[in-house]
Design a protein around this motif. Structure first.
Motif, short mmCIF file in Angstrom:
data_model
loop_
_atom_site.label_atom_id
_atom_site.label_comp_id
_atom_site.label_asym_id
_atom_site.label_seq_id
_atom_site.Cartn_x
_atom_site.Cartn_y
_atom_site.Cartn_z
N GLU A 506 0.83 -1.22 0.00
CA GLU A 506 0.00 0.00 0.00
C GLU A 506 0.86 1.26 0.00
OE1 GLU A 506 -2.37 -2.24 2.81
OE2 GLU A 506 -1.86 -2.98 0.83
N ARG A 509 1.58 2.87 -3.36
CA ARG A 509 0.57 3.51 -4.20
C ARG A 509 0.86 5.00 -4.23
NH1 ARG A 509 -4.27 1.35 -4.88
NH2 ARG A 509 -5.27 3.14 -3.97
N TYR B 13 -9.62 -6.27 -2.92
CA TYR B 13 -9.28 -5.77 -1.58
C TYR B 13 -10.56 -5.78 -0.79
CZ TYR B 13 -5.13 -4.00 -3.98
OH TYR B 13 -3.99 -3.88 -4.71
N ALA B 18 -10.49 -5.45 -7.62
CA ALA B 18 -9.53 -4.58 -8.32
C ALA B 18 -9.18 -5.16 -9.68
CB ALA B 18 -8.28 -4.40 -7.47
N PRO B 37 -7.86 4.64 -16.69
CA PRO B 37 -8.12 5.71 -15.72
C PRO B 37 -7.66 5.32 -14.32
CG PRO B 37 -10.15 4.57 -16.29
CD PRO B 37 -9.09 4.06 -17.22
N SER B 38 -7.51 6.32 -13.51
CA SER B 38 -7.06 6.10 -12.14
C SER B 38 -8.03 5.16 -11.41
CB SER B 38 -7.00 7.45 -11.43
OG SER B 38 -6.52 7.28 -10.13
N GLY B 39 -7.47 4.21 -10.69
CA GLY B 39 -8.30 3.29 -9.93
C GLY B 39 -8.77 2.09 -10.70
N CYS B 40 -8.32 1.92 -11.96
CA CYS B 40 -8.81 0.80 -12.77
C CYS B 40 -8.06 -0.49 -12.46
CB CYS B 40 -8.70 1.13 -14.25
SG CYS B 40 -7.00 1.22 -14.82
N LYS B 42 -4.38 -0.76 -12.44
CA LYS B 42 -3.07 -0.89 -13.08
C LYS B 42 -1.98 -1.29 -12.08
CE LYS B 42 -3.04 3.44 -14.33
NZ LYS B 42 -4.31 3.96 -13.77
N SER B 43 -1.93 -0.56 -10.97
CA SER B 43 -0.89 -0.86 -9.99
C SER B 43 -1.06 -2.27 -9.43
CB SER B 43 -0.93 0.15 -8.85
OG SER B 43 -0.66 1.44 -9.34
N THR B 44 -2.30 -2.62 -9.16
CA THR B 44 -2.56 -3.96 -8.63
C THR B 44 -2.07 -5.02 -9.60
OG1 THR B 44 -4.51 -3.02 -7.56
CG2 THR B 44 -4.36 -5.41 -7.67
N1 LIG Z 1 -4.91 -1.62 -0.19
C1 LIG Z 1 -6.09 -1.39 -0.75
N2 LIG Z 1 -7.20 -1.47 -0.01
C2 LIG Z 1 -8.41 -1.27 -0.54
N3 LIG Z 1 -8.61 -0.96 -1.81
C3 LIG Z 1 -7.55 -0.85 -2.63
C4 LIG Z 1 -6.23 -1.05 -2.13
N4 LIG Z 1 -5.36 -0.89 -3.14
C5 LIG Z 1 -6.12 -0.59 -4.23
N5 LIG Z 1 -7.41 -0.56 -3.92
C6 LIG Z 1 -8.52 -0.29 -4.86
O1 LIG Z 1 -8.35 -1.14 -5.95
C7 LIG Z 1 -8.63 -0.44 -7.14
C8 LIG Z 1 -7.43 -0.48 -8.06
O2 LIG Z 1 -6.37 0.25 -7.48
P1 LIG Z 1 -5.00 0.49 -8.24
O3 LIG Z 1 -4.49 -0.82 -8.70
O4 LIG Z 1 -4.10 1.26 -7.36
O5 LIG Z 1 -5.43 1.39 -9.45
P2 LIG Z 1 -4.57 2.31 -10.41
O6 LIG Z 1 -3.14 2.01 -10.19
O7 LIG Z 1 -5.03 1.97 -11.78
O8 LIG Z 1 -4.91 3.71 -10.08
C9 LIG Z 1 -9.02 0.96 -6.75
O9 LIG Z 1 -10.42 1.01 -6.73
C10 LIG Z 1 -8.46 1.12 -5.37
O10 LIG Z 1 -9.26 1.97 -4.64
#
Ligand SMILES: Nc1ncnc2c1ncn2[C@@H]1O[C@H](COP(=O)(O)OP(=O)(O)O)[C@@H](O)[C@H]1O
Ligand SMILES: [Mg+2]
Lengths: 511, 267
Positions: A506, A509, B13, B18, B37-40, B42-44
């Motif tokens: 986390e 992020r 999560y 995610a 878009p943000s929150g889609c 990508k990072s996950t």
């Molecule tokens: N540790 C976490 N706890 C709860 N929700 C999470 C966590 N990490 C990511 N999310 C949710 O998972 C979704 C994808 O997040 P993320 O992969 O960071 O998206 P991106 O990198 O595309 O912006 C988002 O809706 C985010 O809010």
């Protein structure tokens, strides 16, 4: 910017801020309690001398520490000393979560607040939190004062619950502590340049600490070593006028030794960092070495409190050895001369037990402060640490670096503090007199018991009178040292739990 | 050769889904941009591919070996030997010098301090920041920091680089510099890159763009699955085929899923 807006922005803190406020209030409450206890002891009136009480003891109390006017000053002083680690804890708490707060303050500046307003805001936070704490402390004190006011079976009081400090003293404690805390915060913040864009950027590297202050240690110890010779010399040459100044010499010397030890601890951190850096091959030691050298004062406030406690522990060990030797000598004397009634007094030994208790309490509180500093250090670096973990650096490596960083300076510093404390204690308590002369009755007990009949049987025994230094109380010292190092190790162990939490993905992020 | 494969990767999560079944191949030397878009998610997705997170369902393969079932220790070792990561900011340890930061992964691998420093400075030189070797991260600009972080990513000569918004905290010029260098060095080493970004312009540096929407590959709902062999075809493109040719290759022959569109105008 309107004060209202400023206030609202200031309150928009995180959970860390809440924790900081609570910890600040708690340590203020503890400090207030210690101060109020000391003031109460000092408030005990010394009764006028009467025929059955020439020594002007306050006979209503169970313990000599409160009964005897000569001892009360020491008791109050010991209570005040207990407040020291608490204050150190408070100082550490003030920096808890500070990077986040600094960023928020920077945002405030961006929103138009002046540096002065920002500083005042932080000082206000500390002041208000401390005030809540001291008021809480006062309430607890007054309630305990009522509840504990119960004489024991012998009709004596265990605690001075029959007196209260003067209202002025009470008010000074409750209001003065927060004021001092607020001023201290403002002064500390002066160093933090919160630029409006500010994640506080510290381009200037800190100067390495200079070891000159280590000279304070031998100077302080020297003044203690000189105490008895000087006393004897002054007495022999009848320079009475200078005698009252001897305690001042001791007080100044003791303070010098304490300050020297504490400052030396910062230098130890730095030197340990440099040495580690030279020797380190692995990443854990390298990380620890660089952090120690970069910020040898990280956590030094509480580290200082820990060392002060250890120093007192070392001194107490020396005194204990002295009193034990004296007790043994008295017993031996009593046995030789068949005088069992005057068989040794354990009062001093009991008192040293109390000092040990205070040292243990101080070490515990100081360890709490160390923990705050340690966690703070981890949390502040969580992004870098999380990135390292993502890159495949095992958490164990980071954990080891944290352990190195805490223990590498702690072990030598604790050893130094113990040594200094021991030396101070030994020089101050001085040697123990053994031997001496007296009559021994060499007849049956019945004859010896009769003062009129035993005359012929008495024989003068002369044990050569000697002054001996009691042995070095290695066991006791080891106990204090091990206790302190164990406390540090424990804080590391707890801190590692935070390391686990701070290196989760986390943290990586972006937002 | 297929470097990295994701098969129906699902990650949630708590109640928040995610990733909802991502299937993706990355060929050796291929640079894949993951956008959306943000929150889609990508990072996950990046964290799952890199073995930082374990997917709830689905599989992740590296060179044909399934890695998502490995222990944390084994994945950690894989990350430090075969993978490199690059994040948005703040990944350098503030107290270490730049050279020490860069050499850190080498020290972990057992390289001595002196040898580690030599290699680290060589990489810093390749990135044009040799003069920063003895600086502290706090003394550098964001762009300089990111270049040094890139040196740390590259120092172990990883097979795959995972970059999550590596230019997100930089201005346009600094961002371009970092990306150009990342792409150039990845090409030189035939390193695969998973490049997460929300900026379409950045995605232009990649061979191929995968668009995510609400945790799924955009258009993947059509039920298309990547044949295992597709990777080799995609790998060809990594060598620098023009975008138009890539487009021609991808659609009819490779059967790439819709939503995976070739990136335009990189190089
Ligand atoms: N540790 C976490 N706890 C709860 N929700 C999470 C966590 N990490 C990511 N999310 C949710 O998972 C979704 C994808 O997040 P993320 O992969 O960071 O998206 P991106 O990198 O595309 O912006 C988002 O809706 C985010 O809010
Ligand atoms: Mg992201």
């Amino acid at each position: 910017m309107r004060p209202g807006t400023l206030g609202r922005l200031a309150l928009a803190g995180t959970r860390t801020d809440a924790v900081r406020v609570v910890l600040t209030a708690l340590s203020a409450a503890l400090a207030a309690l210690a101060g109020l206890a000391a003031l109460t002891v000092l408030a005990i009136p010394t009764p006028p001398a009467t025929d059955d009480n020439e020594v002007r003891w306050s006979l209503q109390y169970a313990t000599a520490l409160l009964r005897e006017p000569g001892l009360r000053g020491g008791t109050a002083f010991a209570l005040l000393l207990l407040a020291l680690p608490v204050l150190a804890l408070a100082g550490q708490c003030a920096r808890l979560g500070a990077p986040a707060r600094d960023r928020r303050l920077a945002a405030l500046r961006l929103a138009g607040a002046t540096p002065g307003q920002v500083t005042r805001l932080a000082a206000l936070e500390t002041g208000v939190a401390s005030l809540l704490g001291t008021v809480g402390g006062l309430v607890v004190f007054l309630v305990a004062h009522e509840l504990l006011d119960r004489p024991g079976a012998d009709g004596r009081l265990a605690l001075p619950t029959d007196v209260l400090p003067s209202p002025v003293a009470l008010a000074a404690t409750v209001l003065g502590l927060p004021a001092v805390a607020a001023v201290a915060t403002a002064l500390l913040l002066r160093r933090v340049v919160t630029t409006p864009f500010g994640v506080v950027r510290r381009a200037r590297r800190d100067r390495p600490p200079r070891p000159w202050f280590a000279l304070l240690v031998p100077a302080g110890v020297g003044s203690f070593a000189g105490y008895f010779p000087l006393l004897h010399w002054l007495e022999r040459h009848e320079v009475q006028a200078l005698l009252p100044y001897l305690p001042i010499l001791v007080a100044v010397g003791g303070l010098a030794a304490l300050v020297g030890t504490v400052l030396a601890a910062g230098w130890f951190s730095y030197a340990a960092g440099r040495l580690l850096h030279r020797l380190a091959q692995g990443p854990a030691a390298l990380l620890a070495a660089r952090r120690l050298a970069a910020d040898p004062w990280a956590g030094s406030r509480t580290f200082a409190a820990l060392l002060a406690a250890v120093l007192f522990g070392g001194g107490a060990a020396a005194f204990r050895a002295h009193f034990q030797a004296r007790y043994a000598a008295e017993l031996a004397e009593a046995r030789t001369f068949g005088d069992v009634t005057s068989a040794g007094d354990t009062f001093y030994l009991d008192t040293i037990g109390l000092v040990d208790l205070a040292v243990a309490a101080a070490v515990t509180i100081a360890a709490g402060g160390l923990l705050v500093a340690l966690v703070e250090g981890i949390v502040a670096r969580r992004r870098a640490y999380a990135a390292l973990v993502a890159q495949g650096v095992p958490r164990g490596v980071l954990g080891r670096s944290v352990a190195w960083q805490a223990l590498a300076p702690a072990v030598p510093a604790v050893l130094l503090a113990l040594t200094v404390g021991l030396l101070l204690g030994r020089f101050l308590s001085g040697p123990v007199r053994t031997g001496g002369s007296g009559y021994v009755c060499e007849a049956a007990a019945a004859i010896c018991a009769d003062p009129a009949a035993r005359g012929p049987y008495l024989r003068l025994v002369e044990a050569p009178e000697r002054y001996v230094m009691p042995g070095v109380p290695l066991e006791q010292l080891a106990l204090v040292g091990a206790g302190a190092v164990a406390a540090v190790a424990l804080t590391v162990a707890v801190g590692l739990l935070f390391l686990q939490a701070s290196t989760t993905v986390e943290e990586l992020r972006a937002t | 050769m297929t470097e990295l494969q994701a098969r129906g990767v699902v990650k949630a999560y708590g109640p928040t889904p995610a990733l909802r079944g991502i299937t993706l191949d990355v060929a050796e030397g291929e640079i894949v941009a993951v956008t959306g878009p943000s929150g889609c998610g990508k990072s996950t997705l990046l964290h799952c591919l890199a073995g930082i997170l374990r997917p709830d369902a689905g599989q992740v393969f590296w060179r044909g070996e399934r890695i998502d079932t490995w222990s944390e220790a084994a994945r950690s070792k894989l990350r430090r030997t075969e993978f490199g990561v690059l994040f948005q900011f703040g990944q350098l340890v503030p107290e270490l010098t730049v050279a020490e930061n860069v050499a850190l992964p080498l020290l972990l691998a057992g390289t001595g301090r002196r040898a580690g420093r030599t290699v680290a400075t060589a990489w810093l030189a390749r990135l044009g920041v040799a003069d920063l070797a003895d600086a502290r991260p706090g003394e550098l600009s964001g762009g300089q920091q990111q270049r040094c972080a890139l040196a740390r990513t590259l120092v172990t000569e990883p097979r795959v680089i995972f970059a999550d918004e590596p230019t997100g905290a930089l201005d346009t010029l600094a961002g371009e510099q970092v990306l150009t260098q990342l792409v150039r060095l990845a090409r030189e080493q035939r390193t695969s890159v998973v490049l997460v970004t929300h900026e379409p312009r950045i995605a232009g540096y990649a061979d191929r763009e995968v668009v995510l929407r609400d945790g799924a590959v955009d258009g993947a709902g059509l039920g298309l699955d990547l044949p295992a062999a597709a990777g080799s075809g995609l790998g060809l493109r990594a060598t620098g085929a023009p975008a138009g040719e890539a487009l021609a290759n991808a659609a009819p022959a490779g059967g790439a899923p819709a939503g995976e569109r070739p990136a335009g105008g990189a190089r």
